[in-house]
Enzyme design. Structure first.
Site, PDB file in Angstrom:
ATOM      1  N   GLU B  50      -2.265   8.969  11.436  1.00 43.62           N
ATOM      2  CA  GLU B  50      -2.852   9.106   9.835  1.00 43.62           C
ATOM      3  C   GLU B  50      -4.726   8.938  10.739  1.00 43.62           C
ATOM      4  OE1 GLU B  50      -0.602   7.284   9.727  1.00 43.62           O
ATOM      5  OE2 GLU B  50       0.423   7.512   7.968  1.00 43.62           O
ATOM      6  N   PHE B 112       6.251  -3.072  -1.533  1.00 41.23           N
ATOM      7  CA  PHE B 112       6.963  -2.516  -0.260  1.00 41.23           C
ATOM      8  C   PHE B 112       5.607  -0.754  -0.575  1.00 41.23           C
ATOM      9  CE2 PHE B 112       8.364   1.261   2.453  1.00 41.23           C
ATOM     10  CZ  PHE B 112       9.036   0.677   3.617  1.00 41.23           C
ATOM     11  N   GLN B 113       4.732  -1.018   1.194  1.00 35.90           N
ATOM     12  CA  GLN B 113       4.020  -0.314   0.979  1.00 35.90           C
ATOM     13  C   GLN B 113       2.655  -0.030  -0.158  1.00 35.90           C
ATOM     14  OE1 GLN B 113       5.636   3.248   2.492  1.00 35.90           O
ATOM     15  NE2 GLN B 113       5.968   2.433   4.310  1.00 35.90           N
ATOM     16  N   LYS B 162       2.000   6.866  -7.995  1.00 39.65           N
ATOM     17  CA  LYS B 162       3.807   7.674  -7.641  1.00 39.65           C
ATOM     18  C   LYS B 162       4.082   8.362  -9.498  1.00 39.65           C
ATOM     19  CE  LYS B 162       8.368   8.188  -6.423  1.00 39.65           C
ATOM     20  NZ  LYS B 162       8.402   9.240  -5.489  1.00 39.65           N
ATOM     21  N   MET B 468     -18.905   2.802  29.421  1.00 36.72           N
ATOM     22  CA  MET B 468     -20.459   2.651  28.479  1.00 36.72           C
ATOM     23  C   MET B 468     -19.773   1.859  28.532  1.00 36.72           C
ATOM     24  SD  MET B 468     -22.645   4.128  27.970  1.00 36.72           S
ATOM     25  CE  MET B 468     -23.325   5.102  26.134  1.00 36.72           C
TER      26      MET B 468
END
Lengths: 177, 591
Positions: B50, B112-113, B162, B468
Site C-alpha cells: 500500500e 481487528f484491523q 463495512k 544526501m
C-alpha cells in the site's frame, strides 16, 4: 501595503478572538483543535455549541499571537472544508461571558461571611452550601474570573475551580438601537 | 431505487469517469473489490504494497492530470498509505483514497484491523471523513471528487465502514454537491494585478519565480507568452521546473538549496520578485531575513494560506496562476531588462552549473545521456542526490514532464510513481531516476511493473551510500559514515571513514535482481556505455534496470547549508584552480 497597520500592533503578542462557524459533525472539533497543536498556535480557550441551525456549531476561540500568525490562523481555518465562516471579533463590540464554578472547602463562619461579601461585590451568587463548604456560580468576563480566582486562592486554603471558556456574541450595532 | 452501498460506490466511480483504480484488497474492502469485478470499464491495478500503491496513484495523477483513486483496507492497509497521502498533500496531487473500516458497531472496540485513519491523517488531507450514514454515501463520494482536483489540489480520504458498503439505500449519485465551507475563488482581482504590473514595469531588476502552481494550473503557455513579451528572466523551484522550456533565453534555472549559482544570485539581487504558485519553502528561501531583502514581492497563489506565511508579501493576489497570467498578458509590453540579464549571464559564466567529468561516471553525463536518448517523456525521480542532479541537468520542455517528491521528500517515491505514471500514460516513455537507497524502499514494485507491462527505464545511480546525508556528513559532520554506508556489514570497523579497499560486497546485485523478476538488468561502469544502455532500455519492450556505478564522493553543488542565506553557496572546485578547498561565495550580493 502594511502602512495601514500600526507596526506595534503587528508584532504585539496579545489575546485575539475568533467566532468560527463549523459543520456540526463528528471530528470537526478535533480537526480545529488539532490545527492549533499541529502548527504550534497558542490556543487560550475554545468553546463550542450548536447554533439556531442544528447542523451548524459556533466556536468562540481565543488565541495568543502576533498579527502575522493570527492572519495565518484565520487562513488555515478558512481552508478547512468543515469551516463555514471565520469572523475576527478581536476588535468587535461584544457581549462576552464565561461561566465559572468555584468550590471553597474547609471554611469557618468568618470565611462564609467573607464569601457572601465577595459574591455581592463581584455580582456572583452562592449556588450551593454545606457544613463547611460553598460553591460560587460566576458569570463574568474572563478577566474578572481571573481576578476572582486570584483573590479566592489568596484568602482560602482549599479552592477548586471549573471554568468553561468564554462565549461571545456581537453587540447589536448602534444604528439598529 | 434502493441499491447497496457497494453498488453505489462502483456507480459513482463510473460516473466520475474513473477507468483505473489502485487497490490492495483486505477484509474490509472485499465487498467493493467484488463489485468492481462486475464492470469491465474500471481497471484494477494491484501493487505489491500500500505504501507504493499511493505513490503509484500520485504518479498516475501527475502524468494524466486526473484524480487518481486508491482503495485499501482498514488498519494496516490504511496506515501504510499515510506517507503517500502526506506527500500528495504537500505536492498538491489530487487523490481520492477509500479506506475500508470495520463495521460501525465495532468502531472504538480496538477491533481487528481497526484504526482511526481519519484522525491519523487529519493534518495531511484536504478533507477526510468516515461515512456514518448510508444515505450520505453518494454525497460524500461526490464531495471527494469535487474537492480533490479543484483549487489547490490534494488528497481526500473517505473511510467506508463495512456495514455502509453492504447496506441498501438511495441509489442516486448526485451530479453536484453544494459545499458551503468550500468555495473556490474564480475571479482575478484586477486592482491587485494592476498594482503588481506597475511594480514590475518600474523595476530595474525584475525576476519571476515560478513554482509548481504553474505546472498544476497548466499556465506554462501563458507564462511563456508573458515572459517573451516582457523579457523578465525566470527562475523555478524544484516543483516549478518545466514551467518554462529549458532552452528559452530567459530561463536561468532552479533556485534554492541546490539551485544554479546565477539563479540564486538573481533572486538575492532582484528589486521586484514576481512569484507564482510557490509557498516559499525553506529550501527556496534559505535564511528568511536575507531572502530577496531589497525586493518588493508579488505573490500569486490559489491558496490564501500560502500567502504571507513564510515571506511577507507586498502585493498578494489570490487566484489561479493561469487566469492571472492570461490577464497580465493583455497588458504586457517589453521591459528593458538587458542590463540585468547581462549581469545574470555574467554570474552564470562566473560559476556555471557543471560537474567534473574526469573522475569516472559523472552524474551530469548520465543526465545528459537521458536528455539525448529521451527527447520526449516523463522523468520521475526519487529523493536524494540523484534527484538534485536530475533537477539540475534534465532538460524540460513542453514534451517532457518531471515528477518528483518536492515538499515531503519521500524516499521510495520514485519507482512506484514511475510505474503509476506509465500506467496513466502508456504512449509515453517513462524514465525513473533513482538512487540505490530509495530504490530499495519500494523495490517490490518491479512485480507490478512486470505484470502490468508498464515498461519503464529505471536508472539507479548507485554510489553505495545514502548520498544526501553522506554529503552532509562529508561537509559538516566529520566524515562519519557508519549509518549511511549501504555496504557496511557487521564486521566493519566502528570508526569507518570511507572505503578502505576491503569493503563487503554490495547487496543486492541489481542486475540479478532485475533478471529474477523477468526484467532486463544492465550495469554501467564507464561513461562510454551510458547512451548504449539507455538506447537498449528504450528499444526493448521490458522494464529495464540500469545500474550506474558512480563515485561515492560526488557532491550536489552548489549547496546552501540549511538556515544559511541563499547568497552563501558552497561551490564546486573549479578544475582549473587545482585542489583548492570548497569555497563560499561572498556574503554580500553583487548589485
Amino acid at each position: 501595503m502594511y502602512d495601514m497597520y500600526d507596526i506595534r500592533d503587528r508584532i504585539q503578542i496579545k489575546d485575539r478572538w475568533i467566532a468560527l462557524y463549523v459543520e456540526n459533525q463528528v471530528g470537526v472539533l478535533a480537526k480545529v483543535s488539532g490545527l492549533f497543536s499541529g502548527k504550534s498556535y497558542n490556543l487560550q480557550s475554545l468553546t463550542v455549541g450548536t447554533t439556531e441551525h442544528e447542523d451548524v456549531s459556533r466556536m468562540t476561540i481565543c488565541v495568543k499571537s502576533d498579527d502575522i500568525t493570527f492572519e495565518q490562523i484565520k487562513k488555515q481555518l478558512n481552508r478547512m472544508v468543515e469551516v463555514i465562516k471565520v469572523i475576527d471579533i478581536t476588535t468587535s463590540s461584544l457581549h462576552m461571558k464565561e461561566l465559572l464554578y468555584a468550590r471553597i472547602d474547609e471554611v469557618n463562619s468568618d470565611d462564609i461571611n467573607l464569601i457572601f461579601h465577595l459574591a455581592e461585590v463581584f455580582k456572583v451568587r452562592v449556588c450551593d452550601a454545606g457544613e463547611d463548604s460553598l460553591i460560587l456560580e460566576c458569570l463574568l468576563t474572563t478577566e474578572s474570573n481571573d481576578e476572582l480566582i486570584k483573590l479566592l486562592k489568596k484568602k482560602f486554603k482549599k479552592v477548586s475551580i471549573v471554568r468553561g471558556g468564554a462565549v461571545a456574541m456581537e453587540s447589536i450595532s448602534i444604528c439598529k438601537r | 431505487m434502493n441499491i447497496t452501498g457497494r453498488k453505489l460506490f462502483v456507480k459513482a466511480l463510473l460516473e466520475e469517469g474513473v477507468d483505473t483504480v489502485f487497490a490492495y484488497p483486505g477484509g474490509m474492502v472485499t465487498d467493493i473489490i467484488d463489485e468492481l469485478y462486475k464492470t469491465t470499464e474500471i481497471k484494477v491495478v494491484l501493487p505489491r504494497h500500500e505504501q507504493a500503491l499511493i505513490h503509484e496513484a500520485e504518479g498516475y495523477a501527475r502524468a494524466t492530470g486526473r484524480t487518481a483513486v486508491c482503495i485499501v483496507t482498514s488498519g494496516p492497509g490504511a496506515t501504510n498509505t499515510i506517507t503517500g497521502i502526506a506527500d500528495a498533500f504537500y505536492d498538491s496531487i489530487p487523490l481520492v483514497v477509500f479506506t475500508g473500516q470495520v463495521p460501525q458497531e465495532l468502531i472504538g472496540n480496538d477491533a481487528f484491523q481497526e484504526v482511526d485513519i481519519v484522525g491519523m491523517t487529519r493534518s495531511v488531507v484536504k478533507y477526510g471523513v468516515t461515512v456514518r450514514d448510508r444515505d450520505n454515501l453518494g454525497k460524500t463520494i461526490k464531495m471527494a471528487f469535487q474537492i480533490a482536483p479543484t483549487g489547490k489540489p490534494g488528497p481526500v480520504l473517505i473511510d467506508l465502514p463495512k456495514d455502509i458498503q453492504v447496506a441498501t439505500g438511495d441509489g442516486e449519485y448526485p451530479s453536484y454537491v453544494d459545499i458551503r465551507g468550500y468555495k473556490l475563488n474564480k475571479s482575478v482581482h484586477i486592482g491587485q494585478l494592476k498594482k503588481a504590473y506597475k511594480l514590475l514595469k518600474n523595476a530595474k531588476r525584475p525576476m519571476i519565480l515560478a513554482g509548481g502552481g504553474i505546472n498544476i494550473s497548466d499556465a506554462n503557455q501563458a507564462l511563456k507568452e508573458f515572459v517573451e513579451k516582457t523579457k523578465i528572466p525566470v527562475v523555478t523551484t524544484i516543483m516549478g521546473k518545466g514551467a518554462l522550456d529549458y532552452d528559452n533565453d530567459l530561463y536561468i534555472g532552479n533556485c534554492g538549496m541546490h539551485g544554479r549559482y546565477a539563479a540564486n544570485k538573481a533572486v538575492v539581487g532582484c528589486d521586484v520578485l514576481f512569484s507564482i504558485g510557490t509557498r516559499f519553502n525553506d529550501r527556496i528561501t534559505g535564511a528568511l531575513s536575507e531572502f530577496a531583502q531589497d525586493a518588493a514581492i508579488i505573490h500569486i497563489d490559489v491558496d490564501t494560506a500560502s500567502i504571507s506565511r513564510n515571506v511577507i508579501v507586498d502585493v498578494p493576489i489570490v487566484c489561479d496562476a493561469k487566469a492571472a497570467l492570461e490577464k497580465l498578458n493583455e497588458w504586457a509590453e517589453p521591459h528593458d531588462t538587458e542590463e540585468w540579464r547581462k549581469r545574470i549571464a555574467a554570474w552564470d559564466k562566473e560559476n556555471p552549473l557543471e560537474m567534473r567529468k574526469d573522475l569516472g561516471l559523472c552524474p551530469q553525463s548520465i543526465m545528459e545521456g537521458i536528455n539525448e536518448v529521451f527527447p520526449e517523456g516523463i522523468f520521475v525521480t526519487d529523493v536524494g542526490q540523484h534527484q538534485m542532479w536530475a533537477t539540475q541537468f534534465i532538460n524540460l520542455n513542453s514534451k517532457k514532464q518531471m515528477i518528483t517528491s518536492g515538499g515531503l521528500g519521500t524516499m521510495g517515491f520514485g519507482f512506484p510513481a514511475a510505474v503509476g505514471a506509465k500506467i496513466g500514460a502508456r504512449d509515453k516513455d517513462v524514465v525513473c531516476i533513482t538512487g540505490d537507497g530509495g530504490m530499495q524502499m519500494n523495490m517490490q514494485e518491479l512485480a507490478t511493473s512486470i505484470v502490468e507491462k508498464a515498461n519503464i527505464t529505471v536508472c539507479i545511480l548507485n554510489n553505495q551510500y545514502l548520498g544526501m546525508v553522506k554529503q552532509m556528513q562529508q561537509l559538516f559532520y566529520g566524515k562519519r559514515y557508519k549509518i549511511t554506508c549501504l555496504r557496511r556489514n557487521i564486521d566493519c570497523p566502528d570508526d569507518c571513514k570511507g572505503p578502505q579497499g576491503k569493503c563487503p560486497p554490495y547487496v543486492p546485485d541489481f542486475v540479478k535482481w532485475a533478471e529474477s523478476y523477468g526484467a532486463v538488468g544492465i550495469r554501467v561502469t564507464d561513461p562510454t556505455q551510458i547512451e548504449d544502455a539507455l538506447r537498449e532500455a528504450k528499444a526493448n519492450d521490458k522494464t529495464t534496470i540500469i545500474e550506474f556505478l558512480i563515485a561515492s564522493d560526488e557532491l550536489v553543488l552548489p549547496m546552501v547549508k540549511g538556515g544559511d542565506a541563499m547568497s552563501e553557496m558552497i561551490l564546486p572546485d573549479k578544475p582549473r584552480n587545482g585542489a583548492s578547498s570548497k569555497k563560499k561565495s561572498s556574503k554580500k550580493p553583487n548589485k
